[in-house]
Design an enzyme around this catalytic site. Structure first.
Site, PDB file in Angstrom:
ATOM      1  N   ASP A 184       3.998   2.208  -4.224  1.00  0.00           N
ATOM      2  CA  ASP A 184       3.134   2.971  -5.141  1.00  0.00           C
ATOM      3  C   ASP A 184       3.029   2.130  -6.416  1.00  0.00           C
ATOM      4  O   ASP A 184       4.035   1.882  -7.092  1.00  0.00           O
ATOM      5  CB  ASP A 184       3.784   4.332  -5.439  1.00  0.00           C
ATOM      6  CG  ASP A 184       2.964   5.164  -6.418  1.00  0.00           C
ATOM      7  OD1 ASP A 184       1.996   4.633  -7.021  1.00  0.00           O
ATOM      8  OD2 ASP A 184       3.304   6.343  -6.590  1.00  0.00           O
ATOM      9  N   VAL A 185       1.822   1.695  -6.739  1.00  0.00           N
ATOM     10  CA  VAL A 185       1.650   0.782  -7.876  1.00  0.00           C
ATOM     11  C   VAL A 185       2.018   1.412  -9.214  1.00  0.00           C
ATOM     12  O   VAL A 185       2.196   0.704 -10.208  1.00  0.00           O
ATOM     13  CB  VAL A 185       0.202   0.221  -7.959  1.00  0.00           C
ATOM     14  CG1 VAL A 185      -0.081  -0.713  -6.806  1.00  0.00           C
ATOM     15  CG2 VAL A 185      -0.837   1.346  -8.044  1.00  0.00           C
ATOM     16  N   ASP A 202       0.865  -1.199   0.000  1.00  0.00           N
ATOM     17  CA  ASP A 202       0.000   0.000   0.000  1.00  0.00           C
ATOM     18  C   ASP A 202       0.895   1.241   0.000  1.00  0.00           C
ATOM     19  O   ASP A 202       1.979   1.241   0.587  1.00  0.00           O
ATOM     20  CB  ASP A 202      -0.897   0.003   1.248  1.00  0.00           C
ATOM     21  CG  ASP A 202      -2.117   0.879   1.093  1.00  0.00           C
ATOM     22  OD1 ASP A 202      -3.242   0.325   1.030  1.00  0.00           O
ATOM     23  OD2 ASP A 202      -1.966   2.122   1.025  1.00  0.00           O
ATOM     24  N   TYR A 211     -13.882   8.111 -12.976  1.00  0.00           N
ATOM     25  CA  TYR A 211     -13.799   6.832 -12.252  1.00  0.00           C
ATOM     26  C   TYR A 211     -14.458   5.720 -13.084  1.00  0.00           C
ATOM     27  O   TYR A 211     -13.927   4.624 -13.213  1.00  0.00           O
ATOM     28  CB  TYR A 211     -14.487   6.987 -10.896  1.00  0.00           C
ATOM     29  CG  TYR A 211     -14.435   5.768 -10.005  1.00  0.00           C
ATOM     30  CD1 TYR A 211     -13.282   5.452  -9.284  1.00  0.00           C
ATOM     31  CD2 TYR A 211     -15.546   4.933  -9.865  1.00  0.00           C
ATOM     32  CE1 TYR A 211     -13.241   4.342  -8.448  1.00  0.00           C
ATOM     33  CE2 TYR A 211     -15.511   3.821  -9.034  1.00  0.00           C
ATOM     34  CZ  TYR A 211     -14.361   3.534  -8.327  1.00  0.00           C
ATOM     35  OH  TYR A 211     -14.329   2.430  -7.505  1.00  0.00           O
ATOM     36  N   THR A 244     -16.370   1.246   3.357  1.00  0.00           N
ATOM     37  CA  THR A 244     -14.945   1.535   3.548  1.00  0.00           C
ATOM     38  C   THR A 244     -14.754   3.044   3.560  1.00  0.00           C
ATOM     39  O   THR A 244     -15.695   3.801   3.316  1.00  0.00           O
ATOM     40  CB  THR A 244     -14.074   0.977   2.393  1.00  0.00           C
ATOM     41  OG1 THR A 244     -14.355   1.757   1.217  1.00  0.00           O
ATOM     42  CG2 THR A 244     -14.327  -0.478   2.107  1.00  0.00           C
TER      43      THR A 244
HETATM   44  N1  LIG Z   1     -15.917   1.051  -1.316  1.00  0.00           N
HETATM   45  C1  LIG Z   1     -16.710   0.900  -2.355  1.00  0.00           C
HETATM   46  O1  LIG Z   1     -17.941   1.167  -2.286  1.00  0.00           O
HETATM   47  C2  LIG Z   1     -16.166   0.378  -3.662  1.00  0.00           C
HETATM   48  C3  LIG Z   1     -17.094   0.068  -4.669  1.00  0.00           C
HETATM   49  C4  LIG Z   1     -16.647  -0.406  -5.891  1.00  0.00           C
HETATM   50  C5  LIG Z   1     -15.286  -0.623  -6.091  1.00  0.00           C
HETATM   51  N2  LIG Z   1     -14.398  -0.318  -5.108  1.00  0.00           N
HETATM   52  C6  LIG Z   1     -12.985  -0.589  -5.400  1.00  0.00           C
HETATM   53  O2  LIG Z   1     -12.443  -1.414  -4.386  1.00  0.00           O
HETATM   54  C7  LIG Z   1     -11.038  -1.147  -4.241  1.00  0.00           C
HETATM   55  C8  LIG Z   1     -10.703  -0.852  -2.780  1.00  0.00           C
HETATM   56  O3  LIG Z   1     -11.427   0.291  -2.389  1.00  0.00           O
HETATM   57  P1  LIG Z   1     -11.736   0.630  -0.842  1.00  0.00           P
HETATM   58  O4  LIG Z   1     -13.151   1.023  -0.792  1.00  0.00           O
HETATM   59  O5  LIG Z   1     -11.210  -0.429   0.056  1.00  0.00           O
HETATM   60  O6  LIG Z   1     -10.885   1.988  -0.731  1.00  0.00           O
HETATM   61  P2  LIG Z   1      -9.826   2.519   0.353  1.00  0.00           P
HETATM   62  O7  LIG Z   1      -9.562   3.935   0.002  1.00  0.00           O
HETATM   63  O8  LIG Z   1     -10.317   2.197   1.716  1.00  0.00           O
HETATM   64  O9  LIG Z   1      -8.544   1.632   0.015  1.00  0.00           O
HETATM   65  C9  LIG Z   1      -7.778   1.848  -1.125  1.00  0.00           C
HETATM   66  C10 LIG Z   1      -6.324   1.589  -0.760  1.00  0.00           C
HETATM   67  O10 LIG Z   1      -5.513   1.778  -1.927  1.00  0.00           O
HETATM   68  C11 LIG Z   1      -4.344   2.473  -1.527  1.00  0.00           C
HETATM   69  N3  LIG Z   1      -3.743   3.152  -2.675  1.00  0.00           N
HETATM   70  C12 LIG Z   1      -4.213   4.261  -3.315  1.00  0.00           C
HETATM   71  N4  LIG Z   1      -3.355   4.617  -4.292  1.00  0.00           N
HETATM   72  C13 LIG Z   1      -2.336   3.714  -4.273  1.00  0.00           C
HETATM   73  C14 LIG Z   1      -1.152   3.547  -5.035  1.00  0.00           C
HETATM   74  N5  LIG Z   1      -0.823   4.421  -6.016  1.00  0.00           N
HETATM   75  N6  LIG Z   1      -0.339   2.500  -4.763  1.00  0.00           N
HETATM   76  C15 LIG Z   1      -0.652   1.632  -3.768  1.00  0.00           C
HETATM   77  N7  LIG Z   1      -1.743   1.740  -2.989  1.00  0.00           N
HETATM   78  C16 LIG Z   1      -2.576   2.770  -3.248  1.00  0.00           C
HETATM   79  C17 LIG Z   1      -4.815   3.447  -0.446  1.00  0.00           C
HETATM   80  O11 LIG Z   1      -3.745   3.909   0.362  1.00  0.00           O
HETATM   81  C18 LIG Z   1      -5.826   2.590   0.298  1.00  0.00           C
HETATM   82  O12 LIG Z   1      -5.239   1.894   1.392  1.00  0.00           O
HETATM   83  C19 LIG Z   1     -10.741   0.002  -5.204  1.00  0.00           C
HETATM   84  O13 LIG Z   1     -10.255  -0.531  -6.424  1.00  0.00           O
HETATM   85  C20 LIG Z   1     -12.096   0.639  -5.420  1.00  0.00           C
HETATM   86  O14 LIG Z   1     -12.185   1.353  -6.639  1.00  0.00           O
HETATM   87  C21 LIG Z   1     -14.809   0.180  -3.895  1.00  0.00           C
END
Ligand SMILES: NC(=O)c1ccc[n+]([C@@H]2O[C@H](COP(=O)([O-])OP(=O)(O)OC[C@H]3O[C@@H](n4cnc5c(N)ncnc54)[C@H](O)[C@@H]3O)[C@@H](O)[C@H]2O)c1
Length: 238
Positions: free
Chosen positions: A56-57, A32, A141, A176
């Site tokens: 960082d991905v 992360d 997005y 989340t």
């Molecule tokens: N929460 C929702 O309702 C929801 C719905 C549909 C899809 N998603 C998808 O699920 C996945 C996880 O989302 P979440 O809700 O747990 O969000 P979150 O923000 O809680 O977690 C995302 C994580 O990704 C990390 N991150 C961001 N940029 C980064 C980078 N460049 N390199 C490495 N790490 C990085 C952040 O630090 C964070 O810990 C995402 O792909 C999101 O688009 C979430």
């Protein structure tokens, strides 16, 4: 021990995937960009086969270094992404678009490509969103998640000959930090549309990922698994 890499693994859906895979017997690398979140999560992983890493991905050099350090991977979960701020189309700037595409799409591409170069066989699971189908607000997005589905299908066709399955999991609304940024009005509106009456628990998404990562799930490839409580299968007719 089989090894899985989960990006964005320090919190939210990523952290749930990390815990679920570890409980299923995987050695998990939870990577992360947020060093504080990694350090905090690591305190809970102390007795589990989980290694936290700051990554960082979008940084290919760092991705290569991480993979070289942790040996060949069996499973990669591209979960890291930036939040879906629901800006109206008219208010989006080129910077909004560029950032969403750089992190959500290019980041997943870099991690998947470097992993595939090193994998004998296995599974790649990309976390998309039900939003890839479109909706009001957050067109950048939506575009990024549609692109995640696109590369999922393209990779699946090329990599199936090497025994690597590639699928996308498209979550609906999940409890989340990503949805914490929504205004109360937006949250209420979205909650009303959820067939289950509210956001899903992150563990539900993790369960879908664990299936696709398992030997039984490997015959499934190039698919998008919508995990959204049925929100997208149709509207109310009465
Ligand atoms: N929460 C929702 O309702 C929801 C719905 C549909 C899809 N998603 C998808 O699920 C996945 C996880 O989302 P979440 O809700 O747990 O969000 P979150 O923000 O809680 O977690 C995302 C994580 O990704 C990390 N991150 C961001 N940029 C980064 C980078 N460049 N390199 C490495 N790490 C990085 C952040 O630090 C964070 O810990 C995402 O792909 C999101 O688009 C979430």
């Amino acid at each position: 021990m089989r090894t899985a890499l989960v990006t964005g693994g320090a919190r939210g859906i990523g952290a749930a995937i990390v815990s679920t895979l570890a409980a299923a017997g995987w050695r998990v690398i939870a990577a992360d960009i947020d060093a504080d979140a990694v350090a905090q999560a690591a305190r809970e992983w102390i007795d589990a086969p989980i290694t936290g890493a700051v990554l960082d991905v979008t940084d290919r050099t760092a991705v290569v270094a991480l993979m070289d350090a942790h040996g060949p991977l069996d499973v990669v979960v591209n979960n890291a992404a930036i939040p879906a701020d629901m800006l109206p189309f008219a208010e989006l700037t080129p910077e909004h678009f560029a950032r969403a595409l750089r992190i959500n799409v290019q980041g997943s591409f870099i991690v998947a490509q470097e992993a595939a170069r090193r994998m004998d066989s296995g599974a790649i699971v990309n976390i998309a969103s039900r939003g890839y189908l479109g909706g009001i607000g957050g067109a950048h997005y939506v575009a990024s998640k549609a692109a995640v589905v696109g590369i999922t299908r393209a990779m699946a066709v090329e990599l199936r000959w090497r025994g690597i399955s590639v699928n996308a999991v498209a979550p609906g609304m999940v409890e989340t930090r990503m949805i914490e940024g929504f205004s109360p009005a937006m949250r209420n509106k979205l909650t009303e549309m959820e067939p289950g009456g509210g956001p899903l628990d992150p563990s539900v998404i993790a369960g879908a990922v664990a299936y696709l990562a398992s030997p039984a799930g490997r015959s499934v490839t190039g698919q998008v698994l919508l995990v959204d409580g049925g929100k997208t299968i149709g509207t109310r007719l009465y």
